[in-house]
Design a protein around this motif. Structure first.
Motif, PDB file in Angstrom:
ATOM      1  N   ILE A 102       0.753  -1.067   0.001  1.00 24.97           N
ATOM      2  CA  ILE A 102       0.078  -0.083   0.017  1.00 24.97           C
ATOM      3  C   ILE A 102       0.727   1.258   0.026  1.00 24.97           C
ATOM      4  CG2 ILE A 102      -1.480   1.127   1.236  1.00 24.97           C
ATOM      5  CD1 ILE A 102      -3.029  -0.946   0.200  1.00 24.97           C
ATOM      6  N   HIS A 103       1.724   1.431   0.685  1.00 19.28           N
ATOM      7  CA  HIS A 103       2.888   2.634   1.032  1.00 19.28           C
ATOM      8  C   HIS A 103       4.094   2.512   0.141  1.00 19.28           C
ATOM      9  CE1 HIS A 103       0.302   3.971   4.321  1.00 19.28           C
ATOM     10  NE2 HIS A 103       0.061   2.761   4.566  1.00 19.28           N
TER      11      HIS A 103
ATOM     12  N   PHE B  77      -9.810  13.167  -5.763  1.00 21.90           N
ATOM     13  CA  PHE B  77      -8.874  13.106  -6.642  1.00 21.90           C
ATOM     14  C   PHE B  77      -8.429  14.653  -6.990  1.00 21.90           C
ATOM     15  CE2 PHE B  77     -10.468   8.726  -7.021  1.00 21.90           C
ATOM     16  CZ  PHE B  77      -9.393   7.857  -6.379  1.00 21.90           C
ATOM     17  N   GLU B  78      -9.318  15.295  -7.540  1.00 20.73           N
ATOM     18  CA  GLU B  78      -9.176  16.651  -8.079  1.00 20.73           C
ATOM     19  C   GLU B  78      -8.683  17.580  -7.003  1.00 20.73           C
ATOM     20  OE1 GLU B  78     -13.897  16.225  -7.151  1.00 20.73           O
ATOM     21  OE2 GLU B  78     -12.110  14.850  -7.815  1.00 20.73           O
TER      22      GLU B  78
ATOM     23  N   ASP C 175      -3.764   3.158  -1.178  1.00 24.35           N
ATOM     24  CA  ASP C 175      -5.041   3.114  -0.694  1.00 24.35           C
ATOM     25  C   ASP C 175      -6.208   4.184  -1.398  1.00 24.35           C
ATOM     26  OD1 ASP C 175      -7.346   2.561   1.263  1.00 24.35           O
ATOM     27  OD2 ASP C 175      -6.458   2.995   2.972  1.00 24.35           O
ATOM     28  N   THR C 176      -7.109   3.479  -2.223  1.00 22.07           N
ATOM     29  CA  THR C 176      -7.873   4.396  -2.835  1.00 22.07           C
ATOM     30  C   THR C 176      -9.400   3.735  -2.655  1.00 22.07           C
ATOM     31  OG1 THR C 176      -6.215   4.759  -4.563  1.00 22.07           O
ATOM     32  CG2 THR C 176      -8.561   5.119  -5.317  1.00 22.07           C
ATOM     33  N   ALA C 177     -10.355   4.813  -2.695  1.00 24.92           N
ATOM     34  CA  ALA C 177     -11.776   4.550  -2.483  1.00 24.92           C
ATOM     35  C   ALA C 177     -12.462   5.091  -3.475  1.00 24.92           C
ATOM     36  CB  ALA C 177     -12.068   4.937  -1.209  1.00 24.92           C
ATOM     37  N   GLU C 178     -13.565   5.054  -3.902  1.00 21.62           N
ATOM     38  CA  GLU C 178     -14.474   5.382  -4.751  1.00 21.62           C
ATOM     39  C   GLU C 178     -14.615   6.921  -4.373  1.00 21.62           C
ATOM     40  OE1 GLU C 178     -18.715   5.140  -7.050  1.00 21.62           O
ATOM     41  OE2 GLU C 178     -18.109   3.780  -5.364  1.00 21.62           O
TER      42      GLU C 178
ATOM     43  N   MET D 207      -7.400   9.520   3.910  1.00 18.09           N
ATOM     44  CA  MET D 207      -6.133   9.918   4.911  1.00 18.09           C
ATOM     45  C   MET D 207      -6.265   9.492   6.079  1.00 18.09           C
ATOM     46  SD  MET D 207      -3.640  11.252   2.867  1.00 18.09           S
ATOM     47  CE  MET D 207      -4.137  10.182   1.527  1.00 18.09           C
ATOM     48  N   HIS D 208      -6.322   8.387   6.480  1.00 10.99           N
ATOM     49  CA  HIS D 208      -6.577   7.768   7.914  1.00 10.99           C
ATOM     50  C   HIS D 208      -6.069   8.547   9.193  1.00 10.99           C
ATOM     51  CE1 HIS D 208      -8.346   4.143   5.924  1.00 10.99           C
ATOM     52  NE2 HIS D 208      -7.203   4.183   5.100  1.00 10.99           N
ATOM     53  N   ASP D 209      -4.974   8.687   8.925  1.00 13.17           N
ATOM     54  CA  ASP D 209      -3.817   9.360  10.147  1.00 13.17           C
ATOM     55  C   ASP D 209      -4.033  10.954  10.283  1.00 13.17           C
ATOM     56  OD1 ASP D 209      -3.216   6.797  10.711  1.00 13.17           O
ATOM     57  OD2 ASP D 209      -1.233   6.919   9.479  1.00 13.17           O
ATOM     58  N   VAL D 210      -4.487  11.341   9.299  1.00 16.44           N
ATOM     59  CA  VAL D 210      -4.767  12.738   9.253  1.00 16.44           C
ATOM     60  C   VAL D 210      -5.650  13.076  10.343  1.00 16.44           C
ATOM     61  CG1 VAL D 210      -5.335  14.993   7.999  1.00 16.44           C
ATOM     62  CG2 VAL D 210      -3.651  13.222   7.238  1.00 16.44           C
ATOM     63  N   ASN D 211      -6.657  12.270  10.506  1.00 16.31           N
ATOM     64  CA  ASN D 211      -7.824  12.553  11.262  1.00 16.31           C
ATOM     65  C   ASN D 211      -7.418  12.526  12.887  1.00 16.31           C
ATOM     66  OD1 ASN D 211     -10.752  12.091   9.998  1.00 16.31           O
ATOM     67  ND2 ASN D 211      -9.297  10.769   8.821  1.00 16.31           N
ATOM     68  N   THR D 212      -6.346  12.162  13.408  1.00 11.96           N
ATOM     69  CA  THR D 212      -5.851  12.293  14.614  1.00 11.96           C
ATOM     70  C   THR D 212      -5.583  13.782  14.903  1.00 11.96           C
ATOM     71  OG1 THR D 212      -3.346  11.640  13.934  1.00 11.96           O
ATOM     72  CG2 THR D 212      -4.811   9.892  15.088  1.00 11.96           C
ATOM     73  N   ILE D 213      -4.571  14.134  13.977  1.00 11.09           N
ATOM     74  CA  ILE D 213      -4.308  15.678  14.082  1.00 11.09           C
ATOM     75  C   ILE D 213      -5.571  16.592  13.675  1.00 11.09           C
ATOM     76  CG2 ILE D 213      -2.924  17.673  13.054  1.00 11.09           C
ATOM     77  CD1 ILE D 213      -1.305  15.025  14.674  1.00 11.09           C
TER      78      ILE D 213
END
Length: 310
Positions: free
Chosen positions: A80-81, A198-199, A223-226, A231-237
């Motif tokens: 993934i990374h 994406f845009e 890691d791509t969704a429709e 950005m999972h980890d960004v949510n902690t900040i």
């Protein structure tokens, strides 16, 4: 300012989270610690050094942490990374080294010296934190709370029930959730909703050096969704700075440590076994419009921060 210890396994979404934290005047990063997760601990440590160099924050100590989970075999997420954990951008040459202290000892020293309780934010597996709890229980009162990216009440991303960070070291997660320290669990229930279209990612690329760096590493993210990328980890900040974006519920969370459901985070939503006890605030919803707007606003702040040479 919010004093924090940031425990990470960069990892692309970790890198984006750290980029925001490093350039935000409301966050005071006292210590960065690495852990094996998305890639090996040697690589996650080097990625922390790359980012502190990029943002002219080499005064922040970086300590190398656990190279493997407490009990199970280590398996990374390079699929993934990327092989390095942060592909897509040619970072400046690293100008510093990790400190001599290991992550757990460095955490303990930072907590011992703290005048006010500190928040520990973890965006990788919780191995370092579990070792801290086991080795230095007398310092737990110096921790205001854990803000953890991990877990899910609605299904997993590495199995039908398990999220990657908890799955990587479920035994560590079990120790953390039983520690008695207040926990905010930011799991897939919200991070899979907090997509960057994406845009939006493409547009960021034209916004200075920080924007170019973010756009390139996010584009390399597997890691791509429709409609976008989570950005999972960004949510902690984001939670630290904007808790009002999140809907949280108090639950008792148990961790499944073995078997086909290993890594599952089980909430006693019907009060069947927890006897009214609670050990976590769990984020269950997010204002996605506010999240995207907030994220986009961070990029020019990063560029200004780098321009001023902080």
């Amino acid at each position: 300012m919010i004093p924090i210890i940031l425990d990470m396994d960069p990892g692309i979404d970790d890198a984006v989270a750290l980029s925001i934290a490093l350039s935000n005047p409301s966050i005071d990063i006292k210590l960065l610690t690495s852990v094996a997760g998305n890639v090996s601990v040697d690589k996650t440590t080097n990625n922390l050094l790359k980012l502190t160099t990029f943002f002219h924050q080499t005064q922040i100590p970086v300590a190398k942490g656990a190279s493997a989970p407490l009990k199970k075999d280590f398996s990374d997420a390079a699929y993934i990374h990327g092989e390095s954990g942060m592909p897509g951008y040619d970072f400046p040459q690293v100008t510093k080294e990790a400190i001599k202290l290991d992550a757990v000892t460095a955490m303990a020293e930072e907590l011992e010296a703290a005048i006010v309780p500190m928040t520990i934010v973890a965006t990788g597996s919780y191995t370092n934190i579990a070792m801290l709890i086991q080795k230095y229980p007398s310092l737990l009162h110096k921790i205001e709370k854990f803000v953890l990216m991990g877990g899910s009440l609605s299904g997993g991303n590495v199995s039908s029930v398990a999220e990657f960070n908890v799955f990587t070291d479920p035994d560590a997660a079990d120790i953390v959730f039983k520690s008695g320290v207040p926990i905010v669990m930011i799991g897939l229930d919200v991070t899979l909703k907090a997509l960057l279209p994406f845009e939006t990612i493409d547009a960021i690329g034209s916004q200075g050096e920080a924007g170019e760096m973010l756009q390139k590493v996010m584009t390399a993210y597997g890691d791509t969704a429709e409609g976008g990328k989570p950005m999972h980890d960004v949510n902690t900040i984001c939670y630290l700075l904007n808790p009002e974006f999140y809907t949280v519920k108090d639950y008792w969370i148990d961790i499944i440590v073995s078997g086909p459901a290993a890594g599952a985070t089980i909430a006693d939503t019907q009060n069947r076994w927890s006897e009214g006890r609670l050990n976590a605030q769990v984020a269950v919803d997010i204002d996605t419009t506010a999240f995207e707007k907030w994220f986009v606003e961070q990029v020019p702040k990063m560029n200004q921060y780098r321009k001023e040479g902080n």
